[in-house]
Enzyme design. Structure first.
Site, PDB file in Angstrom:
ATOM      1  CG  HIS A 200     -46.314 -42.242   1.053  1.00 48.62           C
ATOM      2  ND1 HIS A 200     -46.979 -43.164   1.795  1.00 48.62           N
ATOM      3  CD2 HIS A 200     -45.046 -42.705   0.916  1.00 48.62           C
ATOM      4  CE1 HIS A 200     -46.159 -44.170   2.102  1.00 48.62           C
ATOM      5  NE2 HIS A 200     -44.974 -43.903   1.576  1.00 48.62           N
ATOM      6  CD  GLU A 203     -42.195 -30.738  -1.900  1.00 51.62           C
ATOM      7  OE1 GLU A 203     -42.580 -31.091  -0.768  1.00 51.62           O
ATOM      8  OE2 GLU A 203     -40.999 -30.569  -2.195  1.00 51.62           O
ATOM      9  N   PRO A 371     -35.477 -36.189  -1.439  1.00 51.51           N
ATOM     10  CG  PRO A 371     -37.341 -37.465  -0.778  1.00 51.51           C
ATOM     11  CD  PRO A 371     -35.951 -37.587  -1.355  1.00 51.51           C
ATOM     12  N   GLY A 372     -36.427 -33.521   0.814  1.00 53.17           N
ATOM     13  CA  GLY A 372     -36.041 -32.986   2.123  1.00 53.17           C
ATOM     14  C   GLY A 372     -37.214 -32.907   3.068  1.00 53.17           C
ATOM     15  CG  HIS A 397     -34.268 -42.499   2.079  1.00 52.24           C
ATOM     16  ND1 HIS A 397     -33.758 -42.177   3.308  1.00 52.24           N
ATOM     17  CD2 HIS A 397     -35.588 -42.755   2.273  1.00 52.24           C
ATOM     18  CE1 HIS A 397     -34.723 -42.234   4.213  1.00 52.24           C
ATOM     19  NE2 HIS A 397     -35.837 -42.583   3.617  1.00 52.24           N
ATOM     20  N   GLY A 398     -33.192 -39.284   1.898  1.00 50.99           N
ATOM     21  CA  GLY A 398     -34.039 -38.187   2.362  1.00 50.99           C
ATOM     22  C   GLY A 398     -33.263 -37.393   3.394  1.00 50.99           C
ATOM     23  CB  ALA A 399     -34.125 -34.535   5.504  1.00 48.71           C
TER      24      ALA A 399
HETATM   25  N1  LIG Z   1     -39.866 -32.574  -0.345  1.00 49.08           N
HETATM   26  C1  LIG Z   1     -40.483 -33.273   0.613  1.00 49.08           C
HETATM   27  N2  LIG Z   1     -39.804 -34.240   1.273  1.00 49.08           N
HETATM   28  C2  LIG Z   1     -40.441 -34.932   2.220  1.00 49.08           C
HETATM   29  C3  LIG Z   1     -41.779 -34.690   2.558  1.00 49.08           C
HETATM   30  N3  LIG Z   1     -42.143 -35.583   3.531  1.00 49.08           N
HETATM   31  C4  LIG Z   1     -41.062 -36.347   3.767  1.00 49.08           C
HETATM   32  N4  LIG Z   1     -40.030 -35.956   2.989  1.00 49.08           N
HETATM   33  C5  LIG Z   1     -38.683 -36.547   2.888  1.00 49.08           C
HETATM   34  O1  LIG Z   1     -38.797 -37.807   2.260  1.00 49.08           O
HETATM   35  C6  LIG Z   1     -37.929 -38.730   2.887  1.00 49.08           C
HETATM   36  C7  LIG Z   1     -38.520 -40.081   2.613  1.00 49.08           C
HETATM   37  O2  LIG Z   1     -38.324 -40.915   3.649  1.00 49.08           O
HETATM   38  P1  LIG Z   1     -39.194 -42.184   4.080  1.00 49.08           P
HETATM   39  O3  LIG Z   1     -38.199 -43.001   4.835  1.00 49.08           O
HETATM   40  O4  LIG Z   1     -40.288 -41.668   4.940  1.00 49.08           O
HETATM   41  O5  LIG Z   1     -39.675 -42.848   2.865  1.00 49.08           O
HETATM   42  C8  LIG Z   1     -37.902 -38.274   4.344  1.00 49.08           C
HETATM   43  O6  LIG Z   1     -36.719 -38.673   5.008  1.00 49.08           O
HETATM   44  C9  LIG Z   1     -37.990 -36.775   4.205  1.00 49.08           C
HETATM   45  O7  LIG Z   1     -36.701 -36.219   4.157  1.00 49.08           O
HETATM   46  C10 LIG Z   1     -42.473 -33.664   1.851  1.00 49.08           C
HETATM   47  O8  LIG Z   1     -43.674 -33.393   2.075  1.00 49.08           O
HETATM   48  N5  LIG Z   1     -41.781 -32.994   0.899  1.00 49.08           N
HETATM   49 MN    MN Z   2     -43.301 -45.247   1.928  1.00 45.23          MN
HETATM   50 MN    MN Z   3     -40.092 -43.607   1.196  1.00 49.71          MN
END
Ligand SMILES: Nc1nc2c(ncn2[C@@H]2O[C@H](COP(=O)(O)O)[C@@H](O)[C@H]2O)c(=O)[nH]1
Ligand code: MN
Ligand code: MN
Length: 474
Positions: A200, A203, A371-372, A397-399
């Site tokens: 969490h 940023e 988010p990455g 949902h993310g990287a």
């Molecule tokens: N820009 C940022 N993205 C981040 C950071 N820490 C993680 N992440 C990305 O968020 C997703 C969320 O995935 P979750 O399943 O843990 O909820 C994760 O896959 C990363 O790509 C950060 O500090 N900055």
């Molecule tokens: Mn969470």
């Molecule tokens: Mn999450």
């Protein structure tokens, strides 16, 4: 495991054994050849065996191993014959992200990033088990569970105009607090307005690249615009709801769950009283998370005001849930069907015209936030009709994680992570050194690759890429 390539980025595991449907995976060849990917695929194949699953079990390109269901997975179940599963939502119910834009540019902030990050660190309680200034008794908390983000705004922690910029208006129904345990009430009483730990973050970012000028203008973004992204969820409250219902389903639905390929897939028929009770309690946790992110948004505004003055604008673009199950309607093989769509580490991605997209965004589609990592980039995209047709209105949902926490601690060094971020002029403050290593950019997949895949497949469309300038981690 037989994997067939259907297209550049589309793969299929044809149904075998107890699988009721095929598994469809959206990713590139590099990921398919990764041994960790196979673990997540085994989980996806398990999901495909569950009662009432419709059409296929889906994997987004950020797929990786999770509790029972893989993270980055989407599965839709028929409301009559299908199930609901806490493992298909995740322990952090309605974990999600919001993106806010400011009227500041890089020139305005470049010499004050340290002060800004310190102010965010001061205003936003973060870290394992952190508590906030808001302490609620049962009566107060019940209101939060029903009203969600609206409670936060009514209580002075946010702006009225934020509400139409939150998925489902920041308030989901049915949400009946009588289905929530005493332990969950206890854990939720003092954690509202707190970030949590680990993944969490808050940023501060700068728009560095624009892919669609018209859409970027629509969202008020230009190269150099300062944005802020917040990632948090339902804290201990949601975790307790998930824990409670996993236990209840295990103890009370033994016969129904007796042939599960993995006991973490524990579930209840959606129409069973226990399925309905979990659905309602999960929505309470989702509302808690919407309220939490709204309060965090308010605290972040205060931090900006402290450093740049009270007239600085910090406007919400959108707030999305990425761990949730929702009843939604989609056309499946020419027939409109009501489905319980589980998105576990997946973002809703509705196209232009969808009535579930708030009217302010209906002409362009739902904003999608990906988010990455804290050293590379994050993205704003929009949802598409193609997602509604192919992925039950879902995208990444993310990287996605590629390195587990303990592997990260073995492989990476705190000082090196800090140096790497400092070299990129990224100011970082974290409650724990361990977290910073566990969350280093190297532990995540390349977000540019992930986003390019969802863009090329057409399940969401790129609008802008933001790079990190300052990060607060739990
Ligand atoms: N820009 C940022 N993205 C981040 C950071 N820490 C993680 N992440 C990305 O968020 C997703 C969320 O995935 P979750 O399943 O843990 O909820 C994760 O896959 C990363 O790509 C950060 O500090 N900055
Ligand atoms: Mn969470
Ligand atoms: Mn999450």
């Amino acid at each position: 495991m037989k994997i067939e390539r259907l297209d550049k980025y589309i793969w299929k595991i044809p149904k075998e054994g107890d699988m009721k449907v095929d598994a469809i995976i959206f990713t590139d060849a590099e990921s398919v050849n990764d041994p960790q990917f196979r673990e997540a695929m085994k989980q996806l194949m398990n999901v495909a065996t569950l009662p009432g699953i419709v059409k296929y079990a889906l994997a987004m390109p950020d797929i990786h191993w999770g509790y029972g269901f893989p993270i980055g997975g989407v599965a839709a179940f028929d409301v009559k014959e299908g199930i609901i599963s806490p493992g298909g939502v995740g322990f952090d119910i309605n974990c999600g992200v919001r993106l806010m834009k400011t009227d500041l540019t890089y020139e305005d902030v470049k010499d004050r990033m340290r002060s800004l990050v310190e102010a965010i660190y001061e205003f936003v309680p973060a870290g394992v088990g952190s508590t906030g200034d808001i302490v609620l008794g049962k009566k107060g908390l019940r209101k939060v569970l029903v009203e969600g983000a609206e409670w936060a705004v009514k209580s002075g922690y946010g702006l009225e105009e934020d509400l139409e910029r939150i998925e489902d208006g920041g308030k989901i129904h049915p949400a009946d607090p009588s289905y929530v345990s005493e332990e969950a009430f206890e854990r939720g009483s003092d954690e509202l307005g707190t970030l949590g730990a680990g993944n969490h973050f808050v940023e501060v970012q700068m728009v560095q690249e624009i892919y669609d000028e018209e859409l970027a203008e629509f969202f008020g973004l230009e190269i150099g615009t300062i944005t802020v992204m917040i990632h948090s969820g339902s804290r201990g409250f949601g975790h307790q709801v998930a824990t409670d219902y996993i236990r209840l389903m295990r103890d009370n639905l033994k016969e129904h769950n007796k042939n599960l390929p993995d006991k973490q897939l524990i579930n209840a028929p959606f129409e069973h009283p226990l399925g309905q009770a979990y659905y309602s309690a999960m929505n309470c946790a989702a509302n808690y998370a919407f309220a939490n992110r709204e309060i965090l948004g308010h605290l972040v505004r205060k931090a900006f005001w402290k450093v740049f003055g009270r007239d600085t604008r910090v406007d919400l673009i959108y707030d999305v849930a990425h761990n949730i199950a929702k009843v939604e309607e989609y056309e499946v093989d020419g027939k409109r069907r009501k489905l319980v769509v589980h998105r576990k580490g997946a973002t809703r991605s509705l196209g232009p015209g969808s009535e579930k997209v708030p009217s302010i965004y209906r002409e362009v589609g739902q904003p999608v936030i990906i988010p990455g990592d804290m050293g590379t980039a994050s993205y704003l995209l929009v949802g598409t009709k193609k997602a509604e047709e192919k992925t039950f209105g879902s995208t990444a949902h993310g990287a996605g994680r590629v390195l587990g926490r303990s592997a990260a601690l073995k492989k990476l060094d705190y000082r090196e992570v800090l140096d790497e971020l400092a070299e990129k002029n990224i100011v970082v403050m974290s409650k724990s050194k361990k977290t910073l290593v566990e969350e280093a950019p190297e532990v995540y997949k390349d977000v540019d690759r992930v986003v390019q895949i969802v863009h090329e497949i057409g399940i969401s469309r790129k609008v802008a890429r933001m790079i990190p300038l300052g990060v607060v981690k739990g």
